[in-house]
Design an enzyme around this catalytic site. Structure first.
Site, PDB file in Angstrom:
ATOM      1  N   ASP A  69      30.739  35.904   6.461  1.00  0.00           N
ATOM      2  CA  ASP A  69      31.593  34.954   7.177  1.00  0.00           C
ATOM      3  C   ASP A  69      31.220  34.885   8.656  1.00  0.00           C
ATOM      4  O   ASP A  69      31.037  35.910   9.319  1.00  0.00           O
ATOM      5  CB  ASP A  69      33.054  35.379   7.073  1.00  0.00           C
ATOM      6  CG  ASP A  69      33.569  35.411   5.640  1.00  0.00           C
ATOM      7  OD1 ASP A  69      32.825  35.866   4.752  1.00  0.00           O
ATOM      8  OD2 ASP A  69      34.723  35.005   5.420  1.00  0.00           O
ATOM      9  N   HIS A 124      32.874  31.983  10.578  1.00  0.00           N
ATOM     10  CA  HIS A 124      34.131  31.410  11.036  1.00  0.00           C
ATOM     11  C   HIS A 124      34.051  30.801  12.442  1.00  0.00           C
ATOM     12  O   HIS A 124      34.864  31.099  13.314  1.00  0.00           O
ATOM     13  CB  HIS A 124      35.241  32.462  10.995  1.00  0.00           C
ATOM     14  CG  HIS A 124      35.807  32.658   9.612  1.00  0.00           C
ATOM     15  ND1 HIS A 124      36.466  31.667   8.932  1.00  0.00           N
ATOM     16  CD2 HIS A 124      35.784  33.741   8.788  1.00  0.00           C
ATOM     17  CE1 HIS A 124      36.835  32.115   7.751  1.00  0.00           C
ATOM     18  NE2 HIS A 124      36.418  33.366   7.622  1.00  0.00           N
ATOM     19  N   ASP A 151      32.006  30.273   4.483  1.00  0.00           N
ATOM     20  CA  ASP A 151      32.986  30.403   5.562  1.00  0.00           C
ATOM     21  C   ASP A 151      32.292  30.278   6.922  1.00  0.00           C
ATOM     22  O   ASP A 151      32.356  31.155   7.776  1.00  0.00           O
ATOM     23  CB  ASP A 151      33.765  31.716   5.456  1.00  0.00           C
ATOM     24  CG  ASP A 151      34.940  31.598   4.493  1.00  0.00           C
ATOM     25  OD1 ASP A 151      34.961  30.639   3.706  1.00  0.00           O
ATOM     26  OD2 ASP A 151      35.831  32.463   4.531  1.00  0.00           O
ATOM     27  N   ASP A 193      36.289  27.152  10.694  1.00  0.00           N
ATOM     28  CA  ASP A 193      37.713  27.499  10.757  1.00  0.00           C
ATOM     29  C   ASP A 193      37.948  28.756  11.593  1.00  0.00           C
ATOM     30  O   ASP A 193      37.181  29.704  11.567  1.00  0.00           O
ATOM     31  CB  ASP A 193      38.335  27.693   9.374  1.00  0.00           C
ATOM     32  CG  ASP A 193      38.670  26.380   8.695  1.00  0.00           C
ATOM     33  OD1 ASP A 193      38.740  25.361   9.393  1.00  0.00           O
ATOM     34  OD2 ASP A 193      38.853  26.382   7.460  1.00  0.00           O
ATOM     35  N   ARG A 194      39.061  28.721  12.323  1.00  0.00           N
ATOM     36  CA  ARG A 194      39.561  29.813  13.165  1.00  0.00           C
ATOM     37  C   ARG A 194      38.730  29.987  14.439  1.00  0.00           C
ATOM     38  O   ARG A 194      39.277  30.147  15.507  1.00  0.00           O
ATOM     39  CB  ARG A 194      39.653  31.120  12.383  1.00  0.00           C
ATOM     40  CG  ARG A 194      40.597  31.064  11.185  1.00  0.00           C
ATOM     41  CD  ARG A 194      40.910  32.471  10.693  1.00  0.00           C
ATOM     42  NE  ARG A 194      41.696  32.482   9.472  1.00  0.00           N
ATOM     43  CZ  ARG A 194      43.008  32.351   9.402  1.00  0.00           C
ATOM     44  NH1 ARG A 194      43.699  32.177  10.507  1.00  0.00           N
ATOM     45  NH2 ARG A 194      43.638  32.399   8.235  1.00  0.00           N
ATOM     46  N   ASN A 223      35.443  29.826   0.527  1.00  0.00           N
ATOM     47  CA  ASN A 223      36.757  29.225   0.258  1.00  0.00           C
ATOM     48  C   ASN A 223      37.215  28.310   1.393  1.00  0.00           C
ATOM     49  O   ASN A 223      38.049  27.434   1.189  1.00  0.00           O
ATOM     50  CB  ASN A 223      37.807  30.318   0.013  1.00  0.00           C
ATOM     51  CG  ASN A 223      38.052  31.172   1.235  1.00  0.00           C
ATOM     52  OD1 ASN A 223      37.118  31.783   1.770  1.00  0.00           O
ATOM     53  ND2 ASN A 223      39.295  31.251   1.686  1.00  0.00           N
ATOM     54  N   HIS A 224      36.663  28.465   2.597  1.00  0.00           N
ATOM     55  CA  HIS A 224      37.056  27.592   3.708  1.00  0.00           C
ATOM     56  C   HIS A 224      36.270  26.292   3.728  1.00  0.00           C
ATOM     57  O   HIS A 224      36.618  25.384   4.505  1.00  0.00           O
ATOM     58  CB  HIS A 224      36.898  28.324   5.043  1.00  0.00           C
ATOM     59  CG  HIS A 224      38.080  29.174   5.393  1.00  0.00           C
ATOM     60  ND1 HIS A 224      39.057  28.782   6.269  1.00  0.00           N
ATOM     61  CD2 HIS A 224      38.445  30.394   4.945  1.00  0.00           C
ATOM     62  CE1 HIS A 224      39.976  29.728   6.366  1.00  0.00           C
ATOM     63  NE2 HIS A 224      39.625  30.724   5.577  1.00  0.00           N
ATOM     64  N   HIS A 276      30.602  34.072  -2.582  1.00  0.00           N
ATOM     65  CA  HIS A 276      31.510  34.310  -1.460  1.00  0.00           C
ATOM     66  C   HIS A 276      32.655  35.240  -1.845  1.00  0.00           C
ATOM     67  O   HIS A 276      32.959  36.187  -1.128  1.00  0.00           O
ATOM     68  CB  HIS A 276      32.092  32.996  -0.942  1.00  0.00           C
ATOM     69  CG  HIS A 276      33.021  33.187   0.218  1.00  0.00           C
ATOM     70  ND1 HIS A 276      32.570  33.459   1.491  1.00  0.00           N
ATOM     71  CD2 HIS A 276      34.389  33.186   0.300  1.00  0.00           C
ATOM     72  CE1 HIS A 276      33.604  33.603   2.304  1.00  0.00           C
ATOM     73  NE2 HIS A 276      34.712  33.448   1.613  1.00  0.00           N
ATOM     74  N   ARG A 314      46.479  37.009  -1.806  1.00  0.00           N
ATOM     75  CA  ARG A 314      46.247  35.712  -1.164  1.00  0.00           C
ATOM     76  C   ARG A 314      46.995  34.590  -1.871  1.00  0.00           C
ATOM     77  O   ARG A 314      47.092  33.494  -1.341  1.00  0.00           O
ATOM     78  CB  ARG A 314      44.748  35.384  -1.169  1.00  0.00           C
ATOM     79  CG  ARG A 314      43.866  36.365  -0.422  1.00  0.00           C
ATOM     80  CD  ARG A 314      42.417  35.959  -0.565  1.00  0.00           C
ATOM     81  NE  ARG A 314      41.484  36.941  -0.049  1.00  0.00           N
ATOM     82  CZ  ARG A 314      40.983  36.939   1.189  1.00  0.00           C
ATOM     83  NH1 ARG A 314      41.344  36.014   2.034  1.00  0.00           N
ATOM     84  NH2 ARG A 314      40.126  37.865   1.565  1.00  0.00           N
ATOM     85  N   HIS A 352      33.944  37.307   2.464  1.00  0.00           N
ATOM     86  CA  HIS A 352      35.345  36.926   2.235  1.00  0.00           C
ATOM     87  C   HIS A 352      36.377  37.880   2.835  1.00  0.00           C
ATOM     88  O   HIS A 352      37.507  37.479   3.050  1.00  0.00           O
ATOM     89  CB  HIS A 352      35.574  36.789   0.735  1.00  0.00           C
ATOM     90  CG  HIS A 352      36.853  36.098   0.340  1.00  0.00           C
ATOM     91  ND1 HIS A 352      37.337  34.993   0.990  1.00  0.00           N
ATOM     92  CD2 HIS A 352      37.733  36.355  -0.665  1.00  0.00           C
ATOM     93  CE1 HIS A 352      38.453  34.586   0.408  1.00  0.00           C
ATOM     94  NE2 HIS A 352      38.724  35.406  -0.593  1.00  0.00           N
TER      95      HIS A 352
END
Length: 521
Positions: free
Chosen positions: A138, A140, A168, A171-172, A200-201, A249, A299, A326
Site C-alpha cells: 500500500d 495510499h 491501494d 486515498d487518505r 480494495n481502494h 492485495h 472490516r 492491505h
C-alpha cells in the site's frame, strides 16, 4: 487518404462520393462544422483549425489517421512517457494542495492507453522471471514514499528487476494522482518490468468516501477521476510468480480452489464494497496468526483466515508462499509461519501511526528479504514516533534497514466463538478444512502498537461506511453525491468518511433525499 486530409485540414479540394465540393465554412470541415472536441484534438496535433490562417499542409503528423478514421486519441510515445515520469518525480513530494502537474487531456490520454494495455493482460498474471522481484504494498497517496523506493532500488526498466505493486495506490494520502500517473506511464513504457494489481481502494465508491475523488476535483477535474476509475476497473486481481508465489492485495478465499479460478472474473468491472465471494476476498481478506480456520472480518466484508488454512491451501496448490498487502504494520511487514504468509505495507507513518514502510525482495531462489524505510520528519517539523525512537538509539532516520523474515511464533489456541458457516458450506475447500467460521478474539497480554491501533480504527471506519446504506448511495451517485457529501461536511477537504464522526445517519438520509433519488441496490 491525402484528399480526405486536404479537405478536412486544409479546407480545399473535393471528396468523390460526397456529391459536393468541400469548401471551407469558416472552420476546416466538410459537412457539419467541427465540434469543439475535434478542434481541441486538432490543436493536439499542432494544427490550426482556422483555414484563413493555415497554409496548405504537408504530410499528416503521426497518429493523425488513427484519430481521423476511428476517433482514437493517439497513444503516448515512449519519449513522452519518459518525460511524464521525469516531470512527476522531479516535482517531488508535497502537501497535495497545488494543481496537478499534468493537464487533463494528457492524463486522460495516459489513462486510455493504460486501460487498453491492462485489459490485454489476464486477470491472474502469470509472471515468470529469472531475475529479482520487488513487491510494493500500500502507498495510499504518499508519493514521497514511492520516490524513496525508486531512489533506493532504481526504477522499473532501469535493470532486469520485475516490479509488482499490490494496490491501494490512492486515498487518505495527498498525492494519489502523482502515484497513479507515474505508475501508468512506467507500465506503458516498460510493460514487462512492472505489473499493477488492484486493491480494495481501487473502487469508485471507496474513492468518493476516502479522499481520492475529492483530490481529483480539487487538483484537476472530475473527468480525470472518471478516467482513472476506468483504469482501476481494468486492473488484474492477482499474480502467480514462477508458479511458486501467489500475490494479491487481500488474501485467499474459501472459493479459490486453485489460482486459475481468478481468470473466471471478467474485466472491466466495478467493485461493490458490500460484495462477497472470490472477488471480495482477493481484495479484502486478512490473515491472522492468532486464530485457526475462517473468521468474520472486523472490516465488515470478507473473512480473516488462519495460518492453518493458508498452509493447507499452499500444500494443495504446490506453492511456496502467499504475499499480500492491505494491513498497516508497525515494522512495514509481517511474516506468518515459515515465510508462508507475508504482508508488506509500503506507506510510512500511515495516518500518523509512526510505522516503518517496507518492500519485499524475492530472489530467483525464493529467498525473501524486506527493505525497510523509516518514516521521515512530518511537514510540521515533528518526528514520527518510530523515527524518533530510532534516532534515540543512534540509528539515522533516513537509513533504510534490511531485515530477513523470521518464522512466526507457534499458533496460539483460539478461544473465539463459533458462528454459522453459512455459504462456506458450499466450498469443497472449506469442507476439507473442517474448521467452523469463528469470531476472532483479542490476544491477551499483547499491547497493541500504534499501527495496530490505526488498523483497528480503519477497520471500524470501513465497517461503518460499508454498513451505512445512505452513505453508499451517495457514493454511487458520483459527482452529484460528492457535492452532497461536501455539504454535509461543510466543504471540508478531509475524506468524506469524517462525516460519520460529525453527522448522524439521519443527516445523510436527509441529504440523500434532497436531490435525485439514489439508485436502488
Amino acid at each position: 487518404m491525402q484528399a480526405l486530409y486536404d479537405v478536412i485540414y486544409s479546407g480545399r479540394g473535393s471528396m468523390p462520393g460526397f456529391g459536393q465540393d468541400c469548401a471551407p465554412r469558416g472552420k476546416c470541415t466538410f459537412g457539419p462544422r467541427l465540434a469543439d472536441d475535434d478542434i481541441r484534438a486538432l490543436a493536439e496535433f499542432g494544427l490550426n483549425s482556422d483555414v484563413r490562417a493555415a497554409p496548405r499542409l504537408g504530410p499528416p503528423p503521426p497518429g493523425m489517421w488513427e484519430w481521423l478514421l476511428w476517433g482514437h486519441t493517439p497513444k503516448p510515445r515512449p519519449k513522452q512517457l519518459g518525460d511524464v515520469v521525469e516531470r512527476l518525480l522531479a516535482a517531488g513530494a508535497g502537501d497535495g494542495e497545488s494543481a496537478f502537474t499534468l493537464p487533463e487531456k494528457e492524463l486522460k490520454r495516459l489513462c486510455s492507453a493504460a486501460r487498453d494495455a491492462l485489459l490485454k493482460e489476464p486477470t491472474l498474471l502469470d509472471i515468470s522471471t529469472a531475475g529479482n522481484v520487488v513487491v510494493v504494498g500500500d502507498l495510499h497517496g504518499q508519493f514521497g514514499d514511492l520516490q524513496r523506493i525508486f531512489q533506493r532500488l532504481g526504477r522499473p526498466g532501469s535493470d532486469d528487476k520485475v516490479w509488482i505493486f499490490l494496490g491501494d495506490y490512492i486515498d487518505r494520502g495527498p498525492m494519489g494522482l502523482e502515484i497513479v500517473a507515474t505508475l501508468l506511464a512506467l507500465k506503458l513504457r516498460h510493460p514487462n518490468s512492472i505489473y499493477l494489481l488492484r486493491g480494495n481502494h481501487e473502487c469508485s465508491e471507496i474513492t468518493v468516501l476516502f479522499g481520492f475523488c475529492g483530490e481529483c476535483q480539487r487538483r484537476s477535474t472530475l473527468a480525470v477521476w472518471e478516467a482513472v476509475m476506468q483504469v482501476f476497473d481494468a486492473l488484474p486481481l492477482a499474480a502467480l510468480l514462477n508458479n511458486k508465489v501467489f500475490l494479491c492485495h487481500g488474501g485467499i478465499s474459501p472459493y479459490l480452489h486453485r489460482p486459475q479460478d481468478v481468470n473466471a472474473i471478467r474485466r472491466p468491472l466495478d467493485v461493490n464494497p458490500n460484495g462477497e465471494g472470490l472477488l471480495a476476498d482477493l481484495l479484502w481478506a486478512d490473515p491472522s496468526g492468532h486464530i485457526s480456520g475462517w473468521c468474520a472480518n472486523p472490516r465488515g466484508v470478507s473473512f480473516v483466515f488462519g495460518l492453518d488454512v493458508a498452509q493447507q491451501w499452499l500444500r494443495q496448490q504446490g506453492l511456496r508462499a502467499i504475499v499480500r498487502a492491505h494491513m498497516v504494520q508497525q515494522n512495514g511487514f509481517e511474516v506468518l509461519g515459515n515465510n508462508e504468509v507475508m504482508t508488506v505495507f509500503s506507506a510510512t507513518d500511515y495516518r500518523d501511526s509512526g510505522n516503518t514502510g517496507a518492500v519485499l525482495l524475492i530472489a530467483p531462489t525464493l529467498e525473501f528479504e524486506f527493505v525497510c524505510f523509516p518514516p521521515t520528519a512530518r511537514p510540521d517539523g515533528a518526528v514520527a514516533p518510530q523515527a524518533a525512537a530510532g534516532a534515540a538509539a543512534g540509528q539515522p532516520a533516513e537509513q533504510e534497514q534490511f531485515s530477513s523474515p523470521q518464522p512466526a511464533a507457534p499458533l496460539p489456541d483460539n478461544a473465539g466463538v463459533s458462528l454459522p458457516v453459512g455459504p462456506l458450506a458450499a466450498s469443497p475447500f472449506a469442507a476439507d478444512a473442517d474448521v467452523p467460521l469463528r469470531a476472532a478474539a483479542p490476544v491477551a497480554g499483547v499491547e497493541a502498537s500504534p499501527a495496530a491501533q490505526t488498523m483497528q480504527q480503519e477497520a471500524e471506519e470501513e465497517r461503518e461506511v460499508i454498513s451505512n446504506q445512505d452513505l453508499a448511495n451517495l457514493a454511487r451517485k458520483g459527482s452529484a453525491g460528492l457535492e452532497q457529501l461536501e455539504q454535509l461536511t461543510g466543504g471540508s477537504r478531509v475524506p468524506a468518511v469524517a462525516l460519520l464522526a460529525r453527522k448522524s445517519a439521519g443527516a445523510c438520509t436527509a441529504a440523500a433525499g434532497s436531490g435525485s433519488s439514489p439508485p436502488a441496490d
